[in-house]
Design a protein around this motif. Sequence first.
Motif, PDB file in Angstrom:
ATOM      1  N   SER A 148       0.830  -1.200   0.000  1.00 26.89           N
ATOM      2  CA  SER A 148       0.000   0.000   0.000  1.00 26.89           C
ATOM      3  C   SER A 148       0.870   1.258   0.000  1.00 26.89           C
ATOM      4  O   SER A 148       0.504   2.279  -0.612  1.00 26.89           O
ATOM      5  CB  SER A 148      -0.926   0.002   1.223  1.00 26.89           C
ATOM      6  N   TRP A 149       1.999   1.189   0.699  1.00 32.48           N
ATOM      7  CA  TRP A 149       2.924   2.328   0.716  1.00 32.48           C
ATOM      8  C   TRP A 149       3.458   2.604  -0.682  1.00 32.48           C
ATOM      9  O   TRP A 149       3.574   3.756  -1.091  1.00 32.48           O
ATOM     10  CB  TRP A 149       4.061   2.065   1.686  1.00 32.48           C
ATOM     11  N   LYS A 150       3.784   1.553  -1.406  1.00 28.75           N
ATOM     12  CA  LYS A 150       4.303   1.720  -2.765  1.00 28.75           C
ATOM     13  C   LYS A 150       3.277   2.407  -3.653  1.00 28.75           C
ATOM     14  O   LYS A 150       3.625   3.293  -4.446  1.00 28.75           O
ATOM     15  CB  LYS A 150       4.683   0.363  -3.349  1.00 28.75           C
ATOM     16  N   VAL A 151       2.012   2.029  -3.511  1.00 28.62           N
ATOM     17  CA  VAL A 151       0.942   2.642  -4.307  1.00 28.62           C
ATOM     18  C   VAL A 151       0.824   4.125  -3.986  1.00 28.62           C
ATOM     19  O   VAL A 151       0.743   4.975  -4.891  1.00 28.62           O
ATOM     20  CB  VAL A 151      -0.397   1.926  -4.046  1.00 28.62           C
ATOM     21  N   HIS A 152       0.806   4.449  -2.690  1.00 31.28           N
ATOM     22  CA  HIS A 152       0.658   5.856  -2.294  1.00 31.28           C
ATOM     23  C   HIS A 152       1.879   6.681  -2.713  1.00 31.28           C
ATOM     24  O   HIS A 152       1.732   7.821  -3.177  1.00 31.28           O
ATOM     25  CB  HIS A 152       0.483   5.952  -0.773  1.00 31.28           C
ATOM     26  N   ALA A 153       3.077   6.104  -2.555  1.00 31.90           N
ATOM     27  CA  ALA A 153       4.297   6.835  -2.906  1.00 31.90           C
ATOM     28  C   ALA A 153       4.360   7.095  -4.411  1.00 31.90           C
ATOM     29  O   ALA A 153       4.739   8.195  -4.849  1.00 31.90           O
ATOM     30  CB  ALA A 153       5.522   6.052  -2.455  1.00 31.90           C
ATOM     31  N   LEU A 154       3.991   6.097  -5.206  1.00 32.42           N
ATOM     32  CA  LEU A 154       3.992   6.282  -6.659  1.00 32.42           C
ATOM     33  C   LEU A 154       2.985   7.335  -7.084  1.00 32.42           C
ATOM     34  O   LEU A 154       3.225   8.096  -8.030  1.00 32.42           O
ATOM     35  CB  LEU A 154       3.683   4.952  -7.350  1.00 32.42           C
ATOM     36  N   ALA A 155       1.846   7.400  -6.392  1.00 34.17           N
ATOM     37  CA  ALA A 155       0.793   8.343  -6.761  1.00 34.17           C
ATOM     38  C   ALA A 155       1.244   9.791  -6.633  1.00 34.17           C
ATOM     39  O   ALA A 155       0.761  10.666  -7.373  1.00 34.17           O
ATOM     40  CB  ALA A 155      -0.452   8.098  -5.909  1.00 34.17           C
ATOM     41  N   VAL A 156       2.155  10.052  -5.723  1.00 33.97           N
ATOM     42  CA  VAL A 156       2.646  11.423  -5.529  1.00 33.97           C
ATOM     43  C   VAL A 156       4.102  11.552  -5.963  1.00 33.97           C
ATOM     44  O   VAL A 156       4.794  12.477  -5.564  1.00 33.97           O
ATOM     45  CB  VAL A 156       2.477  11.874  -4.067  1.00 33.97           C
ATOM     46  N   HIS A 157       4.563  10.599  -6.783  1.00 31.79           N
ATOM     47  CA  HIS A 157       5.928  10.639  -7.339  1.00 31.79           C
ATOM     48  C   HIS A 157       6.984  10.748  -6.243  1.00 31.79           C
ATOM     49  O   HIS A 157       7.944  11.507  -6.358  1.00 31.79           O
ATOM     50  CB  HIS A 157       6.075  11.796  -8.330  1.00 31.79           C
ATOM     51  N   TYR A 158       6.763   9.995  -5.173  1.00 24.78           N
ATOM     52  CA  TYR A 158       7.695   9.961  -4.039  1.00 24.78           C
ATOM     53  C   TYR A 158       7.909  11.342  -3.420  1.00 24.78           C
ATOM     54  O   TYR A 158       8.983  11.642  -2.896  1.00 24.78           O
ATOM     55  CB  TYR A 158       9.028   9.346  -4.455  1.00 24.78           C
ATOM     56  N   GLY A 159       6.871  12.163  -3.469  1.00 21.73           N
ATOM     57  CA  GLY A 159       6.954  13.484  -2.859  1.00 21.73           C
ATOM     58  C   GLY A 159       7.700  14.508  -3.682  1.00 21.73           C
ATOM     59  O   GLY A 159       8.182  15.512  -3.153  1.00 21.73           O
ATOM     60  N   ALA A 160       7.809  14.265  -4.983  1.00 20.90           N
ATOM     61  CA  ALA A 160       8.549  15.177  -5.863  1.00 20.90           C
ATOM     62  C   ALA A 160       7.847  16.527  -5.976  1.00 20.90           C
ATOM     63  O   ALA A 160       6.621  16.627  -5.847  1.00 20.90           O
ATOM     64  CB  ALA A 160       8.706  14.560  -7.251  1.00 20.90           C
ATOM     65  N   THR A 161       8.625  17.563  -6.206  1.00 17.09           N
ATOM     66  CA  THR A 161       8.083  18.890  -6.491  1.00 17.09           C
ATOM     67  C   THR A 161       8.038  19.073  -8.002  1.00 17.09           C
ATOM     68  O   THR A 161       9.036  18.840  -8.695  1.00 17.09           O
ATOM     69  CB  THR A 161       8.949  19.988  -5.861  1.00 17.09           C
ATOM     70  N   VAL A 162       6.887  19.500  -8.497  1.00 16.35           N
ATOM     71  CA  VAL A 162       6.678  19.614  -9.942  1.00 16.35           C
ATOM     72  C   VAL A 162       6.057  20.975 -10.249  1.00 16.35           C
ATOM     73  O   VAL A 162       5.086  21.368  -9.588  1.00 16.35           O
ATOM     74  CB  VAL A 162       5.747  18.493 -10.459  1.00 16.35           C
ATOM     75  N   PRO A 163       6.569  21.707 -11.225  1.00 14.74           N
ATOM     76  CA  PRO A 163       5.945  22.986 -11.598  1.00 14.74           C
ATOM     77  C   PRO A 163       4.519  22.792 -12.093  1.00 14.74           C
ATOM     78  O   PRO A 163       4.225  21.829 -12.814  1.00 14.74           O
ATOM     79  CB  PRO A 163       6.859  23.512 -12.727  1.00 14.74           C
ATOM     80  N   TYR A 164       3.646  23.696 -11.720  1.00 14.78           N
ATOM     81  CA  TYR A 164       2.251  23.645 -12.168  1.00 14.78           C
ATOM     82  C   TYR A 164       2.196  23.890 -13.673  1.00 14.78           C
ATOM     83  O   TYR A 164       2.758  24.861 -14.179  1.00 14.78           O
ATOM     84  CB  TYR A 164       1.440  24.697 -11.430  1.00 14.78           C
TER      85      TYR A 164
END
Length: 327
Positions: A148-164
């Motif tokens: 479940s952690w892997k699913v959640h982490a992938l969903a947010v790109h491991y907490g990456a910062t991304v320009p809008y």
Amino acid sequence: MRLPHIHWPHFHIHFHDRPLAGEPHPERPFHWRLYLCEMVATAVLMVFGLAGVILLSAPHSWIGDHLSLHPAIQAALCGLCFGLAGTVAAMTPFGKVSGAHLNPSVTLAFMLSKKIVWIDALGYIISQIIGAVLGTALVYGAGYFLSSWKVHALAVHYGATVPYTGISVWFALGSEILVTGLLIATLYWLAAHPRFKWVTPWIGGIFFFVMNPLTAWISGNSANFARSFGPDLFAGNWNGLWVYLLGPFIGSSLAVIAIQADILGKIHLMEARLVNFGHHGRVPHMDDPHFVHAAPEHYEEYKAHLQTITKLQEQGVAGEARKEMGN
């Protein structure tokens, strides 16, 4: 070049190690202990910070679904969590020894202010990047034990910062410049006033708690190239990484220029440390990171103090051995 001997977990102390500000000692051009401690402290920042962001923002998680209804609160809590992760890292023995920059932008600001020489700054920045990768690797590796952690982490790109993507990427660059500049100015002001040193390790959480609802939607409020590089490496997301390299470095440089021009008032920075002040820029001992008498004029006192610590440790070990023999 021969590396110094390091015995884990106790490091040898070099009394003639040079200050972070000043000319290098001819026999000690590097501070390997500082670099190692900075690497570990940055890894701690990433583990706690990314874990918090993933828990707070992952879709289809209990917390993420509830907070998604209140994006401003969610952004503020993510900022608070990552900032407090910096506090945790700073409070470790590793952060106390290195000074817990945890951020290439912070190290750059100290270098531009001539509070840390370029070779130490380079050592710190490399250590921060390596530490960020190692910390992200631990967060990534947790997915092999918790699906479940892997699913959640992938969903947010491991907490990456991304320009809008809804606006020009130049707005993201501008946001990173602004946020980093304000962060550096805040840290400098606190570092220049020792009576507020107790606030300094906590300021990251307070700062990003306030700033995230205002500007995080534009760029993620990284203000830290190492913090962005780690998750991007594991998420395979390189689009916009240049924003988190140029933006924080430009913001840091502009903040130093403003400070040196006295635009923010008279700010005199004593040394390149964010956590423990008073040891005159000398490298403290891992067993006693708070000790203040590390300057050359206190050499004998410092040496005697460390010898006392060693004797107490030896007495403790001997006492434990006698207890075991008695049993």
